[in-house]
Structure formats: structure tokens, C-alpha cells
Write an enzyme that holds these catalytic residues in place. Sequence first.
Site, mmCIF file in Angstrom:
data_model
loop_
_atom_site.group_PDB
_atom_site.id
_atom_site.type_symbol
_atom_site.label_atom_id
_atom_site.label_comp_id
_atom_site.label_asym_id
_atom_site.label_seq_id
_atom_site.Cartn_x
_atom_site.Cartn_y
_atom_site.Cartn_z
ATOM 1 N N SER A 34 79.419 10.283 113.935
ATOM 2 C CA SER A 34 80.551 10.379 113.008
ATOM 3 C C SER A 34 80.530 9.308 111.935
ATOM 4 O O SER A 34 81.511 9.156 111.190
ATOM 5 C CB SER A 34 81.869 10.282 113.790
ATOM 6 O OG SER A 34 81.982 11.331 114.724
ATOM 7 N N GLY A 46 79.143 9.047 108.996
ATOM 8 C CA GLY A 46 79.404 9.547 107.657
ATOM 9 C C GLY A 46 80.854 9.948 107.448
ATOM 10 O O GLY A 46 81.386 9.840 106.335
ATOM 11 N N ASP A 47 81.511 10.423 108.502
ATOM 12 C CA ASP A 47 82.932 10.749 108.400
ATOM 13 C C ASP A 47 83.749 9.502 108.090
ATOM 14 O O ASP A 47 84.619 9.508 107.214
ATOM 15 C CB ASP A 47 83.433 11.362 109.709
ATOM 16 C CG ASP A 47 83.023 12.815 109.873
ATOM 17 O OD1 ASP A 47 83.071 13.560 108.888
ATOM 18 O OD2 ASP A 47 82.659 13.203 111.003
ATOM 19 N N TYR A 48 83.480 8.446 108.837
ATOM 20 C CA TYR A 48 84.241 7.206 108.638
ATOM 21 C C TYR A 48 83.960 6.608 107.256
ATOM 22 O O TYR A 48 84.875 6.147 106.576
ATOM 23 C CB TYR A 48 83.914 6.208 109.739
ATOM 24 C CG TYR A 48 84.506 6.567 111.078
ATOM 25 C CD1 TYR A 48 85.877 6.469 111.291
ATOM 26 C CD2 TYR A 48 83.718 7.013 112.127
ATOM 27 C CE1 TYR A 48 86.437 6.806 112.517
ATOM 28 C CE2 TYR A 48 84.267 7.351 113.356
ATOM 29 C CZ TYR A 48 85.625 7.241 113.548
ATOM 30 O OH TYR A 48 86.184 7.585 114.753
ATOM 31 N N GLY A 92 85.700 8.739 104.699
ATOM 32 C CA GLY A 92 87.134 8.486 104.768
ATOM 33 C C GLY A 92 87.520 7.205 104.054
ATOM 34 O O GLY A 92 88.536 7.145 103.346
#
Length: 404
Positions: free
Chosen positions: A173, A175-177, A180
Amino acid sequence: MSEGTKSRLPLDGIRVLDVATFLAGPFCATIFSEFGADVIKIEHPEFADPMRNIGMKAESGDSLTWLSEARNKRTATLNLGKPEGAELFRQLVRQADVVVENFRPGTMERWGLGYKDLASVKSDIVMIRITAYGQEGPYKDRPGFARIGHAFSGLTYLAGEAGRPPVIPGSTSLGDYITGLYGAIGALMALRHRDRTGEGQFVDAALYESTFRLLDELAPAYAKFGVVRKRMGADTATIVPHSHYQCGDDEWVALACSSDKIFEKLAHTMGRPDLVAPGTYETMRARLDNREFINGVVGEWIGRQTRDELMATCLRDEIPCGPVNSIADIFADPHFAARGSLLTIQDPDAGEIVVPAVLPRLSKTPGRVSHLGRRHGANTADVYGELLGLTAEKLAKLKSRGVI
């Protein structure tokens, strides 16, 4: 700031509508919530955010990921795909500052909720749009998650041992963080612009671009010299020694000799001043050209000591070295404890839960965690009653029609 502290936070008075799902968009909205914004997490009445079911579950039935990453938000349900639901959302937008979404490009537009639609309702609205490939370009309609963003950005190509398959770069995850964070930064700048001009705008954040932006000299090195960096395991392309090494007790450390001066210190600490004699390995270029030899010498020296012994030696001589921590090490470490890096929160349904602390740390207005992720639709009646004045009878009718 401990739970319950009531001092005014930087984003008090800002309202965020979070209609995103696992994980980049919701994390972006969580950052706002930690610094005082009223964040309303809107989920489909039937199909809740998948983040509720990703990973280990607590006694409440929701996942630990949900409890941590949906903290501080109010939760309400709304079917955006129904015309009546879309109209309710537009009414909410009139009382909001920021909207966060991560549907594929065109989805919000099909519902009459694209940026232009929302701007016609509230001209100064800021909209954060997070997707795998961005709002434009030939791949914009492709589905994707962080793992795909890692791969497409070039990060995955670099992760793993030389000659071996690429591996997960740290967290699936990551890249998500990262995205974001970029989404939150973009929105804060957009709000600053709004405050000066009265104009809203949208923030276009792509998973692959956020990750690609972090890859140091990768782009200029290829453009200038045609260099295609390969997988190097724990090593760093531009610095030697700068890697992970195994100690004599099988524990691991990270060592960072990012300058010639630090390597000179290390050479003397190892009892090897010959390594920095003129014409040997005193320059970074010489060490890069002899990477295997230098790593071998350093690794052999480290392997003769326990991790505690090595740490004591490196700290004494001011050589950057740190333990490769497991989560068990982190929970036992006094520095994490002293800085409050781990927060213990009592959840009424899930019991005691430990989560990462709020970042960044502000000296006068630090953020806070008031509660963990709430149950599906827990605040539906409160949100629509408070913001739109809907009665219990009206809410019951909307629920019977599958709108909320």
C-alpha cells in the site's frame, strides 16, 4: 496532543466529504481529520468501503486497517448512483470545502457529480481526484491499485536482488499512502488559493506519478546517460557502503556512509585506515567501482559483533547505523515510547487498539485522534439532520428506497 485535548486545530471549520474507497483517498481525508477538519466518510448503503474487510479483524467486525485509517471521521451512507442520492450529495457539497474521490475518470461525471457539476453548486469547492493513471492520458480508464502504480512507476523494477524477480517494495500500500499525502498537500495549496481568490479547483493525483516522483536521479540519469538502473537488493546505486548487514547474532543493521568523511570514520573504527590512504578507497567513486570488495570488508567486520555491540561502537564514533526493526522491536523501543509514536486508543466495540501517531508534529497545534473508524453508517442520521435538516421520517423513506 493526547485524546480529549480541546485546543483549536489548524483545520477547524473545514468540512471534507470523503467518497473514496481503499486506500489512498480515505488516507488523504484522514490527514485532514487529524488536524481538526470535520470529515464525513460516505459509503454505499449496501457495499461498504472494502477497507473494512482488508486484513485482521477486531472484535467489532471491522478490520484493524479500517479502525486505524478511518479514525476521526463521521460515517454516513449514500447511494451516489441514484439521482436522489446525487442530489443529496450536491446539497452536502454546498456546506463543504473539500471532496475526496477515487473512482475511475468519468464515474462522478456520469452521476452528475464531476468537478464542473460540483463547482456549479459551490464555486470554491476543492476536489481531490485520485486514480491509478490520472484524469487524462491514454491509460486513464485502466483500473489499478498501489501494486500496479508501483510497477508502472518504475519502483517495482528496482525492488529485489540482482538477477531475481522483482518483489514488493516495502508495503503493498506504499503508493496509496504516498498519493494520499500528495493529495492532501495539493488540497491545502488549493485551499490557500481559494482563500486569496475565492476560486476552487481540483487536484489530479495519480498513484504511479506519486511513486515515480520519489525515484531520485532515475529519470535524469537515463535521459542524460542512458542508464537503466537494475535491482541491487539492499544496496544503493550512488553510495557505498550504504546497505544492510548481518551481525554475529543474526540480527540486521542498516549502515549509511553517505559521504567520504563518514567512510573515513568507519575505516578508522574498523581498524582499517589503509582503506582511506591516498589512492585507495577514500572517494565515493573509488568505492562505487569496488562495491563488492568494500561491502565484503564492512560485512565481515559487522559479522564479528552482536547488534548491540555494533550499535554501541557506531554511536560512539558517530557513524550512522540503525537496527532493522521488526514490529516487535518497535513496540519495545524506548524512542518510540518517548515520542509517543504509538497511540493506544480505547474503542467502545473493538477494545484497546494501538495505532501510529499523528504526523506531522506541529509545535503549537498538533493533531489528534479522537476516535477510531466507526461502524458503517453510524452517523447517518446526525449528518443529514444537522447539515440538511432531514427528519427521521424523511430518512426512513430514503432508506426504504435504497438512497441511504
